[in-house]
Structures are given as structure tokens and as C-alpha cells.
Write a protein that holds these residues in place. Structure first.
Motif, PDB file in Angstrom:
ATOM      1  N   ALA A 147      18.023  44.609  72.028  1.00 20.05           N
ATOM      2  CA  ALA A 147      18.188  45.294  70.978  1.00 20.05           C
ATOM      3  C   ALA A 147      16.952  46.014  70.417  1.00 20.05           C
ATOM      4  O   ALA A 147      17.103  47.020  69.948  1.00 20.05           O
ATOM      5  N   ASN A 148      15.643  45.595  70.902  1.00 20.49           N
ATOM      6  CA  ASN A 148      14.517  46.230  70.516  1.00 20.49           C
ATOM      7  C   ASN A 148      14.033  47.296  71.552  1.00 20.49           C
ATOM      8  O   ASN A 148      12.912  47.682  71.230  1.00 20.49           O
ATOM      9  N   GLY A 149      14.855  47.663  72.369  1.00 23.94           N
ATOM     10  CA  GLY A 149      14.668  48.625  73.386  1.00 23.94           C
ATOM     11  C   GLY A 149      14.028  48.153  74.574  1.00 23.94           C
ATOM     12  O   GLY A 149      13.951  49.056  75.389  1.00 23.94           O
ATOM     13  N   ALA A 150      13.685  46.940  74.728  1.00 25.18           N
ATOM     14  CA  ALA A 150      12.778  46.537  75.725  1.00 25.18           C
ATOM     15  C   ALA A 150      13.637  46.239  76.999  1.00 25.18           C
ATOM     16  O   ALA A 150      14.928  45.973  76.797  1.00 25.18           O
ATOM     17  N   ARG A 151      13.090  46.624  78.208  1.00 24.56           N
ATOM     18  CA  ARG A 151      13.936  46.332  79.447  1.00 24.56           C
ATOM     19  C   ARG A 151      14.420  44.965  79.644  1.00 24.56           C
ATOM     20  O   ARG A 151      13.625  44.118  79.547  1.00 24.56           O
TER      21      ARG A 151
END
Length: 200
Positions: A147-151
Motif C-alpha cells: 500500500a505504501n508503494g514499496a515493491r
């Protein structure tokens, strides 16, 4: 008494005319070769000149980035991730709906947000948000992001690209004007660096 041309006189005229023809043919071929070489040199020089002038053009592109509105801040509830669209600042009148660029807006708190480019960091396919699993998923090659955009998994080499943003009054603005890639993330940030944010 009539003078008739002798046989050896005819032979003398023949080579002169043929020689004149050969010289003009040589000049034609020489001109043609010079022209082809000039075109080849120009085609070779274009990428070299582009490489040399690239840094100055990149600075111009960075200065051309503009703040674009995503709308009222209230349309993005705290704790949710929603799809938004903004108008490409370099749009032409005939672009129509293709000038609208989507992005994902995640509102963490009253003034803290994350705004992700919709493009997967692998090959640029549009990612979708699945609230049930709290993941962004890429339909092309199975890339997944938290959700925080991390892979999370898959072939993408990094997390989702983020836009710089600011809040003016109750309007959410993002810095737009380029297509994100690994070599040129949004807003000219290098890959992996967290986005700047400001509140006005």
C-alpha cells in the motif's frame, strides 16, 4: 578537289568524345558520393549532438514541470487509496481524453499523502489497487506493490514512482509533466529517493 576525312582522323575524334563522356560521368558519381557521405555524416551527428546537449535539455524539461490540480482534498478520505486524473500540461487541443493521466492517491492523514504514478516500474503497465489485499497489482507480468508503494514481489526493480505534491487551501496539487521511467522518475527525482512534500 573534295577532301574526305581520313580514317585516322575519325579515330582521333572518337576517343576525345568518349573521354569527355567519361569525365562527366566521373563528376556525376563524385557528386553523388559526396552527397551520400554528407547525408550519412548528418545522420551520425544527430545522436552525438543530442548526447552533448542532453543535460541542458533535461534542465529545460525539469523547469517545464508544472503544478497541476487533482481537485479538492476532501474527495480523498483518510485511510483510503483512490484513482485520480490530472490533465497533462503539454496537451494539444486534439489530444482529447488521452491528455488525462491517471494516478493513485493514498491519504495517510489530514496533510500526509502519497501520490503514485499508475505505471508499473517494470515496463510501465498500469497497476490496479485491490483494497481487499491492500496491494497494487500489475496485470502484465505479476508485479506486486504494498500500500505504501514499496515493491512486494515480481519483476519490478523498485517501488512505484511517486509525485511531489503540495496542498494550497483545500486543493491538492502535484508536480506533473513527464512520463516516469527508471532513468527519469516523476518530478526529476532519482529512483528510490522519497518525494518532497510541502503544505502551503
Amino acid at each position: 578537289m573534295t577532301n574526305f576525312p581520313l580514317e585516322h582522323d575519325k579515330d582521333r575524334e572518337g576517343p576525345d568524345q568518349t573521354g569527355a563522356r567519361l569525365i562527366s560521368r566521373r563528376n556525376l558519381l563524385l557528386t553523388l558520393a559526396v552527397g551520400i557521405n554528407a547525408v550519412a555524416a548528418t545522420l551520425f551527428a544527430i545522436p552525438v549532438i543530442g548526447y552533448i546537449t542532453g543535460p541542458s535539455r533535461r534542465k529545460e524539461a525539469d523547469s517545464a514541470l508544472s503544478w497541476t490540480s487533482l481537485g479538492e482534498l476532501d474527495q480523498f478520505p483518510i485511510g483510503e487509496t483512490r484513482l485520480a486524473k490530472y490533465r497533462n500540461p503539454f496537451v494539444r487541443p486534439w489530444d482529447g481524453d488521452t491528455g488525462d493521466i491517471p494516478c493513485w492517491v493514498r491519504r495517510i492523514s489530514a496533510d500526509k499523502l502519497q501520490i503514485f504514478a499508475v505505471n508499473c516500474a517494470h515496463l510501465g503497465c498500469p497497476v490496479r489497487w485491490f483494497p481487499q489485499s491492500q496491494l497494487f497489482l500489475c496485470p502484465c507480468h505479476g508485479g506486486a506493490y504494498y500500500a505504501n508503494g514499496a515493491r512486494a514481489s515480481g519483476p519490478p526493480p523498485r517501488g512505484l514512482f511517486e509525485y511531489e505534491y503540495k496542498i494550497e487551501g483545500r486543493i491538492l496539487l502535484i508536480k506533473s509533466g513527464q512520463i516516469p521511467t527508471l532513468s527519469q522518475p516523476p518530478s526529476g527525482k532519482s529512483a528510490g529517493r522519497p518525494p518532497k512534500r510541502s503544505c502551503a
